[in-house]
Design a protein around this motif. Structure first.
Motif, PDB file in Angstrom:
ATOM      1  N   LEU A  46      41.610  35.156  -1.246  1.00 32.93           N
ATOM      2  CA  LEU A  46      41.369  36.198  -2.151  1.00 32.93           C
ATOM      3  C   LEU A  46      40.218  36.756  -2.138  1.00 32.93           C
ATOM      4  O   LEU A  46      40.089  38.295  -2.275  1.00 32.93           O
ATOM      5  CB  LEU A  46      41.708  35.595  -3.556  1.00 32.93           C
ATOM      6  N   LYS A  47      39.079  36.239  -1.902  1.00 31.72           N
ATOM      7  CA  LYS A  47      37.724  36.777  -1.657  1.00 31.72           C
ATOM      8  C   LYS A  47      37.610  37.787  -0.629  1.00 31.72           C
ATOM      9  O   LYS A  47      37.217  38.981  -0.722  1.00 31.72           O
ATOM     10  CB  LYS A  47      36.670  35.821  -1.671  1.00 31.72           C
ATOM     11  N   LYS A  48      38.353  37.365   0.499  1.00 35.79           N
ATOM     12  CA  LYS A  48      38.459  38.176   1.578  1.00 35.79           C
ATOM     13  C   LYS A  48      39.229  39.588   1.450  1.00 35.79           C
ATOM     14  O   LYS A  48      38.992  40.385   1.794  1.00 35.79           O
ATOM     15  CB  LYS A  48      39.248  37.659   2.779  1.00 35.79           C
ATOM     16  N   LEU A  49      40.031  39.573   0.321  1.00 33.30           N
ATOM     17  CA  LEU A  49      41.099  40.526  -0.025  1.00 33.30           C
ATOM     18  C   LEU A  49      39.991  41.450  -1.014  1.00 33.30           C
ATOM     19  O   LEU A  49      40.384  42.418  -1.539  1.00 33.30           O
ATOM     20  CB  LEU A  49      42.290  39.983  -0.718  1.00 33.30           C
ATOM     21  N   GLY A  50      38.887  40.888  -1.284  1.00 33.09           N
ATOM     22  CA  GLY A  50      37.868  41.748  -2.067  1.00 33.09           C
ATOM     23  C   GLY A  50      37.886  41.273  -3.576  1.00 33.09           C
ATOM     24  O   GLY A  50      37.335  42.088  -4.407  1.00 33.09           O
ATOM     25  N   TYR A  51      38.384  40.342  -3.785  1.00 33.00           N
ATOM     26  CA  TYR A  51      38.602  39.868  -5.380  1.00 33.00           C
ATOM     27  C   TYR A  51      37.238  39.044  -5.522  1.00 33.00           C
ATOM     28  O   TYR A  51      36.908  38.085  -4.762  1.00 33.00           O
ATOM     29  CB  TYR A  51      39.576  39.286  -5.641  1.00 33.00           C
ATOM     30  N   ASN A  52      36.618  38.871  -6.828  1.00 34.18           N
ATOM     31  CA  ASN A  52      35.941  38.022  -7.293  1.00 34.18           C
ATOM     32  C   ASN A  52      36.550  36.695  -7.829  1.00 34.18           C
ATOM     33  O   ASN A  52      37.403  36.870  -8.496  1.00 34.18           O
ATOM     34  CB  ASN A  52      34.853  38.568  -8.273  1.00 34.18           C
ATOM     35  N   VAL A  53      36.019  35.635  -7.090  1.00 30.99           N
ATOM     36  CA  VAL A  53      36.990  34.377  -7.295  1.00 30.99           C
ATOM     37  C   VAL A  53      35.844  33.359  -7.886  1.00 30.99           C
ATOM     38  O   VAL A  53      34.654  33.149  -7.344  1.00 30.99           O
ATOM     39  CB  VAL A  53      37.582  33.885  -6.277  1.00 30.99           C
ATOM     40  N   THR A  54      36.352  32.392  -8.912  1.00 31.17           N
ATOM     41  CA  THR A  54      35.774  31.283  -9.185  1.00 31.17           C
ATOM     42  C   THR A  54      36.572  30.192  -9.089  1.00 31.17           C
ATOM     43  O   THR A  54      37.799  30.254  -9.300  1.00 31.17           O
ATOM     44  CB  THR A  54      35.140  31.339 -10.764  1.00 31.17           C
ATOM     45  N   ILE A  55      36.179  29.033  -8.578  1.00 35.24           N
ATOM     46  CA  ILE A  55      36.782  27.773  -8.540  1.00 35.24           C
ATOM     47  C   ILE A  55      36.438  26.815  -9.376  1.00 35.24           C
ATOM     48  O   ILE A  55      35.178  26.602  -9.506  1.00 35.24           O
ATOM     49  CB  ILE A  55      36.876  27.076  -7.052  1.00 35.24           C
ATOM     50  N   ILE A  56      37.502  26.163 -10.371  1.00 34.20           N
ATOM     51  CA  ILE A  56      36.951  25.142 -11.156  1.00 34.20           C
ATOM     52  C   ILE A  56      37.507  23.906 -10.935  1.00 34.20           C
ATOM     53  O   ILE A  56      38.569  23.793 -10.506  1.00 34.20           O
ATOM     54  CB  ILE A  56      37.390  25.414 -12.674  1.00 34.20           C
TER      55      ILE A  56
END
Ligand SMILES: Nc1ncnc2c1ncn2[C@@H]1O[C@H](COP(=O)(O)OP(=O)(O)OP(=O)(O)O)[C@@H](O)[C@H]1O
Ligand SMILES: [Mg+2]
Length: 281
Positions: A46-56
């Motif tokens: 998802l990050k590679k697609l340009g989104y900001n991502v957080t994993i919990i």
């Protein structure tokens, strides 16, 4: 850092309710089916697609996300609740700038008298920062897994061709998701071929439709790839180490499918989810 976080917090509270992240709980019941592996790699995709991502990491006791993502963390969300930590102090940064947070405990067991307003305004900052928040849950159908399934808007259920995995995923839906208006995405992992995936998906969907009256969304599949285990040993996720490989491409496709499908009508964001969880205490 403190000033920046402080001003950000003010900004978020001014724009109350405007920015909500899409929170996706990854689950499946059975152990060892690839929940953590997929949480980590899907986040990076998802990050590679340009989104900001957080994993919990909501798998209490076993911080497998840290191992598989190759990050370490000193504090958890519980330190935000009990030890006056700012959310920015409990966030670690992983590869590609994906953010990581350890959840730290059972949120329905929080002591009375804790300042929940301050906690929730910290959570709002996470919604502000993230387009997607991916929650990795542990094996089994314990209370914490149940909580995060019930609270989430969107779910990714991991199922493998093993009969025990199919049975556990069925039981999980029956126990925690019947009658809930949630998007239940199914991802078939560890298949030998496209044909095997189709067969397993159809069989699972038919049983869940017929016996539980629950509809599912087909998110696709991942084939068995020995490099997956090698990547865990080396603590470099497969979408990074073998970014041109078949599995990485499949993961990017799955991430794109997830991102492109319409989000829930009224996403509650992580703020909404924690508000719900904390009400249950
Ligand atoms: N598509 C795949 N091909 C080959 N091996 C895989 C695949 N997906 C996952 N694995 C392997 O399965 C093992 C378990 O993966 P993972 O830790 O992600 O499972 P889990 O569901 O999170 O387990 P737990 O229930 O213990 O948290 C790992 O060794 C991983 O390499
Ligand atoms: Mg795991």
């Amino acid at each position: 850092m403190m000033d920046q976080a402080e001003s950000l917090r003010r900004l978020v509270s001014q724009k109350k309710g405007i920015k909500k992240s899409r929170v996706i709980t990854i689950s499946g019941g059975k152990g060892g089916i690839g929940k953590t592996c997929i949480s980590v790699n899907l986040s990076l995709a998802l990050k590679k697609l340009g989104y900001n991502v957080t994993i919990i990491d909501a798998d209490l006791g076993f911080s497998n996300v840290e191992i598989e993502l190759g990050v370490t963390s000193k504090y958890t969300l519980f330190d935000v609740l009990y030890n006056n930590k700012m959310i920015t102090e409990v966030i670690s940064e992983g590869p590609l700038g994906v953010k990581y947070i350890s959840s730290g405990g059972d949120f329905t067991l929080i002591d009375e008298g804790v300042d929940l307003t301050l906690f929730l305004s910290n959570i709002k900052i996470l919604d502000y920062y993230s387009d997607f928040i991916i929650i990795d849950t542990g094996a089994g159908l314990n209370k914490v897994v149940h909580q995060f399934l019930q609270a989430a808007d969107e779910i990714v259920l991991i199922v493998t061709p093993e009969p025990t995995s199919i049975m556990d995923a069925y039981t999980l839906i029956k126990h925690s998701l019947v009658g809930e208006k949630k998007k239940i995405n199914v991802l078939i992992n560890k298949v030998k071929s496209f044909e095997e995936y189709r067969k397993i998906y159809k069989r699972f969907e038919t049983v869940v439709n017929n016996y539980l009256g629950v509809s599912l969304n087909d998110l696709g599949y991942l084939e068995i790839d020995e490099k997956m285990t090698e990547c865990i040993i080396e603590q470099t996720p497969i979408v990074i180490k073998y970014h041109n490989g078949k599995t990485a491409k499949q993961l990017i496709q799955i991430a794109a499918k997830l991102a492109n499908q319409s989000p829930p009508e009224e996403p509650q964001g992580l703020w909404g989810i924690f508000t719900k969880l904390l009400k249950q205490r």
